[in-house]
Write a protein that holds these residues in place. Structure first.
Motif, PDB file in Angstrom:
ATOM      1  N   MET B 345       0.821  -1.206   0.000  1.00  0.00           N
ATOM      2  CA  MET B 345       0.000   0.000   0.000  1.00  0.00           C
ATOM      3  C   MET B 345       0.857   1.258   0.000  1.00  0.00           C
ATOM      4  O   MET B 345       1.967   1.276   0.539  1.00  0.00           O
ATOM      5  CB  MET B 345      -0.898   0.021   1.233  1.00  0.00           C
ATOM      6  CG  MET B 345      -1.927  -1.113   1.298  1.00  0.00           C
ATOM      7  SD  MET B 345      -3.311  -0.888   0.162  1.00  0.00           S
ATOM      8  CE  MET B 345      -2.801  -1.878  -1.224  1.00  0.00           C
ATOM      9  N   GLY B 347      -0.877   4.130   0.971  1.00  0.00           N
ATOM     10  CA  GLY B 347      -1.467   4.714   2.164  1.00  0.00           C
ATOM     11  C   GLY B 347      -0.758   4.214   3.403  1.00  0.00           C
ATOM     12  O   GLY B 347      -0.006   3.246   3.358  1.00  0.00           O
ATOM     13  N   HIS B 363      -6.215   3.673   9.154  1.00  0.00           N
ATOM     14  CA  HIS B 363      -5.559   3.728   7.846  1.00  0.00           C
ATOM     15  C   HIS B 363      -6.422   4.544   6.892  1.00  0.00           C
ATOM     16  O   HIS B 363      -7.606   4.775   7.124  1.00  0.00           O
ATOM     17  CB  HIS B 363      -5.356   2.324   7.278  1.00  0.00           C
ATOM     18  CG  HIS B 363      -6.594   1.730   6.664  1.00  0.00           C
ATOM     19  ND1 HIS B 363      -6.973   1.961   5.356  1.00  0.00           N
ATOM     20  CD2 HIS B 363      -7.568   0.955   7.194  1.00  0.00           C
ATOM     21  CE1 HIS B 363      -8.106   1.345   5.105  1.00  0.00           C
ATOM     22  NE2 HIS B 363      -8.488   0.726   6.202  1.00  0.00           N
ATOM     23  N   LEU B 365      -6.648   4.322   2.631  1.00  0.00           N
ATOM     24  CA  LEU B 365      -6.109   3.863   1.350  1.00  0.00           C
ATOM     25  C   LEU B 365      -5.994   5.048   0.401  1.00  0.00           C
ATOM     26  O   LEU B 365      -6.914   5.851   0.288  1.00  0.00           O
ATOM     27  CB  LEU B 365      -7.025   2.802   0.731  1.00  0.00           C
ATOM     28  CG  LEU B 365      -7.216   1.493   1.501  1.00  0.00           C
ATOM     29  CD1 LEU B 365      -8.009   0.510   0.655  1.00  0.00           C
ATOM     30  CD2 LEU B 365      -5.894   0.892   1.917  1.00  0.00           C
ATOM     31  N   ASP B 369      -3.804   3.052  -4.218  1.00  0.00           N
ATOM     32  CA  ASP B 369      -4.035   1.733  -3.610  1.00  0.00           C
ATOM     33  C   ASP B 369      -5.322   1.117  -4.150  1.00  0.00           C
ATOM     34  O   ASP B 369      -5.388  -0.089  -4.408  1.00  0.00           O
ATOM     35  CB  ASP B 369      -4.133   1.861  -2.092  1.00  0.00           C
ATOM     36  CG  ASP B 369      -2.844   2.357  -1.471  1.00  0.00           C
ATOM     37  OD1 ASP B 369      -2.916   2.979  -0.389  1.00  0.00           O
ATOM     38  OD2 ASP B 369      -1.772   2.127  -2.047  1.00  0.00           O
ATOM     39  N   VAL B 370      -6.345   1.931  -4.279  1.00  0.00           N
ATOM     40  CA  VAL B 370      -7.631   1.438  -4.778  1.00  0.00           C
ATOM     41  C   VAL B 370      -7.449   0.897  -6.195  1.00  0.00           C
ATOM     42  O   VAL B 370      -7.910  -0.195  -6.533  1.00  0.00           O
ATOM     43  CB  VAL B 370      -8.677   2.562  -4.725  1.00  0.00           C
ATOM     44  CG1 VAL B 370      -9.969   2.136  -5.383  1.00  0.00           C
ATOM     45  CG2 VAL B 370      -8.943   2.971  -3.276  1.00  0.00           C
ATOM     46  N   ARG B 416     -12.549  -0.425  -1.243  1.00  0.00           N
ATOM     47  CA  ARG B 416     -12.708   0.015   0.138  1.00  0.00           C
ATOM     48  C   ARG B 416     -13.862  -0.702   0.843  1.00  0.00           C
ATOM     49  O   ARG B 416     -14.125  -0.462   2.020  1.00  0.00           O
ATOM     50  CB  ARG B 416     -12.907   1.532   0.205  1.00  0.00           C
ATOM     51  CG  ARG B 416     -11.606   2.286  -0.079  1.00  0.00           C
ATOM     52  CD  ARG B 416     -11.843   3.745  -0.307  1.00  0.00           C
ATOM     53  NE  ARG B 416     -12.577   3.965  -1.533  1.00  0.00           N
ATOM     54  CZ  ARG B 416     -12.511   5.053  -2.278  1.00  0.00           C
ATOM     55  NH1 ARG B 416     -11.713   6.040  -1.902  1.00  0.00           N
ATOM     56  NH2 ARG B 416     -13.227   5.180  -3.371  1.00  0.00           N
ATOM     57  N   SER B 422      -4.165  -7.790   6.905  1.00  0.00           N
ATOM     58  CA  SER B 422      -2.766  -7.382   6.846  1.00  0.00           C
ATOM     59  C   SER B 422      -1.968  -8.170   7.870  1.00  0.00           C
ATOM     60  O   SER B 422      -2.439  -8.397   8.996  1.00  0.00           O
ATOM     61  CB  SER B 422      -2.618  -5.881   7.129  1.00  0.00           C
ATOM     62  OG  SER B 422      -1.245  -5.510   7.127  1.00  0.00           O
TER      63      SER B 422
END
Lengths: 137, 492
Positions: B345, B347, B363, B365, B369-370, B416, B422
């Motif tokens: 990522m 973000g 966090h 994003l 990242d998306v 999202r 993670s």
């Protein structure tokens, strides 16, 4: 061993009954007990503020269920439970809680038993009733 | 009733955390005759105990918060890290990738970590490989999911590699994330730490460091809570902090050390899982975590590999798809596998603290990242359909039965709202210039401190894009070496 507050709250919220209604693999009493134990055990090791928040949400769930479904959790048939939980999931925050609890229950129910791989052949999952999917092979 | 009086322990060296970084510091300090004390918040669990417990029991016992530390944001991402002697090395796949030379050069050129290029770390990486018997993990008799993935990559002309693992004699028990029941995986608990003990280190499980007391750049006391809940005060001459990317940042914040910078911009990777049904039986539960990793898009920080398959993990991954899908794939277990797509990522996670709530992670994003998650899903789908998958279950309700359907899904849905997890966080207290958000100097010391060093994932200058254990250990070796070879300080 007497169930602790989390296990009692889970039961009172109707979640184990709901899981069994939705998932045939969780209808075996031993599997369901492992599922509930894993959910309660996972909640038990959360930081105190999260534990309190979840406990509160579980205690409010029967009332919320009554308000959205019009029936009490404890007196609902499986189909009414499933329908009510879908309506409950539309409330803010409920979807994540219900989904997370269900995923934990499935994990705990199916992977919370004796680990046959450690000493024997690969485990076979409980065989649910065959479900046609229509998927091409 | 009066509160118990704090016990005081004088020690030369104190290591906080026993994972990849802490274990390295412990061994290096012990070999140098420093008799380090190693504080570990979690329990010490033997391979026999791991084998005797169920996977679910091990998940609750070996991970912080049962693997469910929430990173708030869109979506809420569960973060999993080990909390036991040996840290995350007890529950990871045993992968030991060397940090890419280009990455280390970028860090050196951009962030001033000039003494940490590959040529500087090569000696440490060689030692790590020897100690942990790192080697290419062959497919063996099982691992059909990895074989098919590698074969598909070959057909597409995509780069793939055999996994490099610290698991000589891996018995392919398929239990990597919940502790190796055969003892084949070389974790810190079975390698560095026992050797450190032979040299005089003392491991103290179930001890939680809560605060570092300091004056004028010197940590003089580490306040901790012992296994019985009683306070303990350690008075070390030097401290090596290795409590993990989140834990190290949180401890520095609690201690008033670089409170605004520590944990402000923690790098992380996310994983999305793709349960897949194949046209014929592959028995994916026969094998280890994975033996092949596709790195065609590693430049973007995207890797695809198989994942451990168990009935519970499969059902949990499919929970959002509904009971009919869960039942169908459990009934068709022999033809089912789960794959992981790991994505770096842009973000960042912010490690914060709420009064009364403790550490809170958030966090956001980035738009990149998306887009990258969509890209990664579609590429993984292409690879898996080429491998023989006939159905894929994406990380949000849906069914993919072609590349086109994967493209449509990626276009139609918002990552999202996807189910992401993670297990890699790093660079929360990064080495680098303070004016660019750096917290630590090239010796791993938080700026302004003389006897405190950070030597875990937190000190890395940025995200690695690959499993970070090798990089963490190499940095920890270098930081410890610099400490041990530094000229003695003149007494005031």
């Amino acid at each position: 061993m007497r169930p602790d507050a989390l296990e009692r709250a889970l039961a009172a919220a109707g979640l184990p009954t709901l899981w069994a209604a939705r998932h045939p693999v969780l209808r075996d009493p031993e599997v369901l007990a492992r599922a509930a134990a894993h959910v309660a055990g996972s909640l038990r090791v959360q930081p105190r503020p999260y534990r309190i928040a979840v406990l509160l949400a579980l205690r409010l769930m029967p009332l919320a269920f009554l308000l959205v479904a019009g029936v009490r959790v404890a007196r609902s048939r499986p189909d009414a439970l499933a329908h009510g939980s879908q309506r409950l999931a539309r409330l803010p925050g409920c979807a994540l809680l219900l989904r997370s609890a269900e995923a934990l229950a499935l994990y705990g129910g199916l992977d919370g038993g004796p680990d046959r791989l450690a000493s024997g052949p690969a485990p076979r999952p409980p065989a649910p009733p065959s479900v046609p999917t229509g998927a091409p092979t | 009733m009066n509160a118990p009086e704090a016990r005081t322990v004088e020690c030369d060296a104190l290591v906080i955390g026993s994972g990849a970084g802490g274990a390295v510091a412990a061994l290096e300090l012990a070999r140098a005759g420093r008799h380090p004390r190693v504080l570990e918040e979690g329990p010490r669990v033997s391979p026999a105990e791991l084998a005797a417990a169920t996977p679910a029991e091990n998940l609750r016992r070996l991970y912080r918060n049962a693997g469910l530390t929430p990173v708030f944001g869109s979506p809420v991402i569960p973060y999993g890290e080990g909390r036991c002697v040996g840290g995350t090395t007890v529950v990871n796949g045993g992968l030991l990738w060397e940090p890419p030379a280009g990455l280390l050069d970028r860090w050196a050129d951009g962030l001033g970590t000039d003494g940490y290029r590959l040529r500087h770390l090569a000696g440490h990486l060689g030692e790590i490989s020897r100690r942990l018997a790192v080697d290419a993990q062959r497919h063996g008799a099982g691992n059909e999911d990895s074989r098919l993935l590698a074969a598909a990559a070959e057909v597409l002309g995509w780069r793939w590699t055999l996994a490099r693992r610290a698991a000589p004699g891996c018995a392919h028990r398929n239990r990597c994330p919940t502790g190796c029941p055969s003892g084949a995986k070389r974790t810190m608990a079975t390698t560095y730490l026992p050797e450190a003990e032979r040299y005089g280190a003392r491991i103290e499980p179930d001890v939680r460091a809560v605060r570092l007391d300091h004056d004028d750049g010197t940590v003089h006391t580490v306040r901790a809570v012992g296994p019985d809940g009683a306070p303990v005060r350690y008075r070390p001459r030097t401290v090596f902090l290795a409590a993990g990317a989140v834990g190290s940042a949180a401890l520095l914040q609690r201690s008033g050390i670089h409170r605004k910078a520590a944990g402000r911009a923690t790098a992380f990777h996310v994983n999305l899982r793709l349960p897949a049904r194949f046209g014929s039986a592959l028995h994916a539960e026969r094998g280890t975590i994975f033996t092949a990793q596709v790195g065609e898009f590693s430049g973007l920080g995207v890797h695809v590999m198989a994942a451990n398959l168990t009935p519970g993990s499969l059902a949990a991954a499919l929970a959002r798809q509904g009971p009919a899908v869960v039942d169908a794939l459990l009934a068709d277990y022999a033809r089912t596998a789960v794959f992981t797509v790991q994505v770096r990522m842009t973000g960042r996670i912010r490690v914060g603290r709420l009064p009364g709530a403790g550490t809170v992670l958030r966090h956001r994003l980035a738009p990149h990242d998306v887009d990258l998650l969509r890209f990664a899903l579609v590429r993984a789908a292409r690879l898996l359909f080429r491998a023989g998958a006939v159905e894929l279950y994406p990380p949000a309700p849906g069914l993919l039965n072609s590349v086109r359907s994967a493209e449509e899904f990626a276009r139609r849905t918002d990552p999202r709202t996807w189910d992401l997890v993670s297990v890699h966080a790093m660079a929360s207290c990064p080495m680098g210039p303070a004016e660019r958000g750096g917290v630590c100097d090239p010796d791993g010391r938080p700026y302004g401190f003389r006897n405190l060093r950070v030597c875990d994932a937190a000190v890395l200058p940025g995200p690695t894009g690959v499993s970070p254990q090798g990089t963490i250990m190499a940095f920890a070796h270098e930081i410890a070496a610099r400490y041990l070879t530094a000229p003695p300080r003149r007494q005031r």
